[in-house]
Design a protein around this motif. Structure first.
Motif: not given
Length: 529
Positions: A399-421, A423-428
């Protein structure tokens, strides 16, 4: 958990569909501009839990073992199935089991006697980067007629596996994979569940089950028919009412919620119909090591009349065993579970995904002293099939916790692609034309994953164990230790790891068609000043 925070809105779903159409042409900056991302959760201490900081591999404290793997090409004839040219390792299809003790120094000679270049990746094993087996990142591919020597310490303990990492869509389905089990040193516990008396369970029977699939024409198309631009897993059927709801956090199904037609379902290289029954002695316990070695397909397993007690995921021990009525494995995931029956008799482990009816494994549970097995003797306490939950990461985490652990670095990664094409990408960006993510040794790193496609993506990080710390913005009470995690359509997930294995590492989707079509990137350690 049926929480509104875990549900995709119809508006968000349609927005993701529109964004996918633009992402390949315009790239990551436009994707980020069009998608209003959820506000990141502020890092904080959570329930007394912190990321472990121990080194990924210990010094060699055990014996030195030399292993020779000779790879050849030969015709494989499946009982009741087709014959086709495939790979053999030491004459075996698929490759033979490697079993070692944690701390052993392994020297593995891979001899390529085929007409194709190849490498081996030791999935879930914390090797030095030069031994990781990724072509043109860790090493050059092994040419035909040549030998490469892999050398590393066997660690960490648990259910691992090894597989090809060149032309994966063909070489893995055609036999270049095998189990890799790392046992704890003598006298040390493996993290197995305990009975009420405190004594670790002992398995009278253990079964390693490698599940994989082949298309109806293995020689020319080992993974079978694919939906253009998407591959056979994931999709709107799974998200909008197929196997599992969004709150389930851990299932995937094919387009429309089912499997592609005419696939061959193999267990340890045999058609499921030809696989011999698993036998459990009277009063005994069966430990299952389940490995999804399919290039593209998930498996959603149940055993009517029995249930499973899960104590390891991806080879990593859980703080306590968790009962489930069914199990879901995305490609490359592993689950260690105890098969728990309330009575003697014959049971069937079978898949719940439509189209996978051919996947059935018989389990024969013998009577103890001529009587049925009483619940009090099986160590499961009150974990009866009626109370065991359906599989989800959420239930696995308690189940649910209260908060996330502390980290030094956060890296966003968007997974996308497909839709009849295709090609699959991470961050475009599509591999190999990617911008590496650079991190510093010793940093605690969080990858914020956003799946803005219509299909599931089982994401695998090489060289490290990570912890799943939140899903859909909800922190987890017990972060889940894994090396491969399934991210569902429109799902947001954070995974945290300690940067304690310097080198260049691949991060990619283990739906191998997606990886082949670009869904991979590099995580690279900065050089120390």
């Amino acid at each position: 958990m049926d929480d509104e925070r875990l549900r995709p809105t119809r508006r968000a779903f349609l927005k993701a569909a529109g964004v996918a159409l633009f992402s390949l042409a315009a790239g990551y900056p436009l994707v980020r501009a069009l998608i209003r991302e959820p506000k990141p959760i502020e890092p904080a201490a959570t329930d007394g839990w912190a990321l472990p900081s121990t080194p990924p591999w210990p010094p060699a404290v055990g014996r030195e073992r030399r292993i020779r793997l000779v790879v050849t090409r030969d015709v494989v004839r499946l009982p009741g199935g087709p014959s086709f040219p495939a790979f053999r390792v030491n004459g075996r299809f698929p490759a033979p089991e490697i079993r070692a003790t944690e701390g052993d120094r392994l020297i593995i000679d891979v001899v390529n006697r085929t007409d194709a270049p190849l490498t081996f990746h030791w999935h879930g094993v914390h090797t030095p980067p030069a031994m990781d087996g990724v072509p043109f990142v860790s090493q050059e591919p092994i040419p035909p007629g040549e030998t490469f020597v892999y050398s590393f310490v066997a660690a960490p303990r648990g259910t691992r596996w090894y597989h090809a990492h060149v032309d994966e869509v063909r070489q893995i389905p055609l036999g270049l994979f095998g189990p890799f089990i790392i046992d704890p040193p003598a006298g040390e516990a493996e993290g197995r569940p305990e009975e009420s008396g405190g004594r670790p369970w002992e398995a009278e029977a253990e079964a390693i089950l490698m599940l994989h699939t082949l298309g109806p024409d293995p020689e020319n198309n080992p993974v079978g028919a694919l939906t253009e631009g998407s591959g056979p897993v994931g999709g709107m059927g799974g998200m909008m009412g197929g196997p599992g709801r969004m709150g389930g956090m851990g299932r995937m199904g094919g387009m429309g919620g089912g499997a592609p037609p005419n696939l061959l379902y193999l267990v340890n290289g045999l058609p499921a119909a030809s696989f011999p029954p698993l036998r459990v002695p009277g009063g005994g316990r069966l430990r299952l090591r389940l490995i999804n070695a399919s290039a593209t397909e998930p498996f959603w397993l149940e055993a009517p009349g029995a249930h499973f007690l899960v104590d390891h995921v991806d080879g990593n021990a859980l703080p306590e065993p968790v009962p489930f009525g069914d199990l879901f494995l995305a490609p490359a995931e592993r689950i260690d579970a105890w098969f728990v029956a309330e009575r003697s008799g014959t049971f069937a482990i079978r898949s719940k995904i439509p189209g996978q009816e051919a996947l059935r494994i018989s389990v024969e549970v013998a009577k103890a002293d001529g009587e049925s097995i009483p619940p009090s003797d099986r160590g499961g306490g009150s974990h009866l099939p009626g109370t065991a939950e359906s599989w989800s990461y959420w239930a696995l985490a308690g189940g649910a916790g209260t908060a996330l652990p502390a980290v030094d670095r956060v890296v966003p990664m968007v997974l996308s692609g497909g839709m009849m094409m295709p090609v699959w990408t991470i961050n475009g960006e599509a591999y190999p034309r990617v911008t590496p993510t650079r991190i510093g040794e010793g940093e605690r790193v969080r990858l914020e994953l956003f799946n803005h496609s219509m299909v599931d993506h089982p994401m695998h990080l090489h060289g490290h164990t990570f912890w799943v710390t939140s899903i859909q913005g909800v922190p987890l009470r017990r972060p889940i230790p894994k090396d491969t995690v399934n991210v569902r359509p429109m799902e947001r997930m954070t995974i945290d790891f300690v940067a304690n294995n310097p080198g260049r590492w691949l991060f990619h989707c283990h739906q191998l068609v997606h990886m082949e079509q670009g869904m991979a990137t590099l995580i690279e350690y900065r050089k120390q000043a």
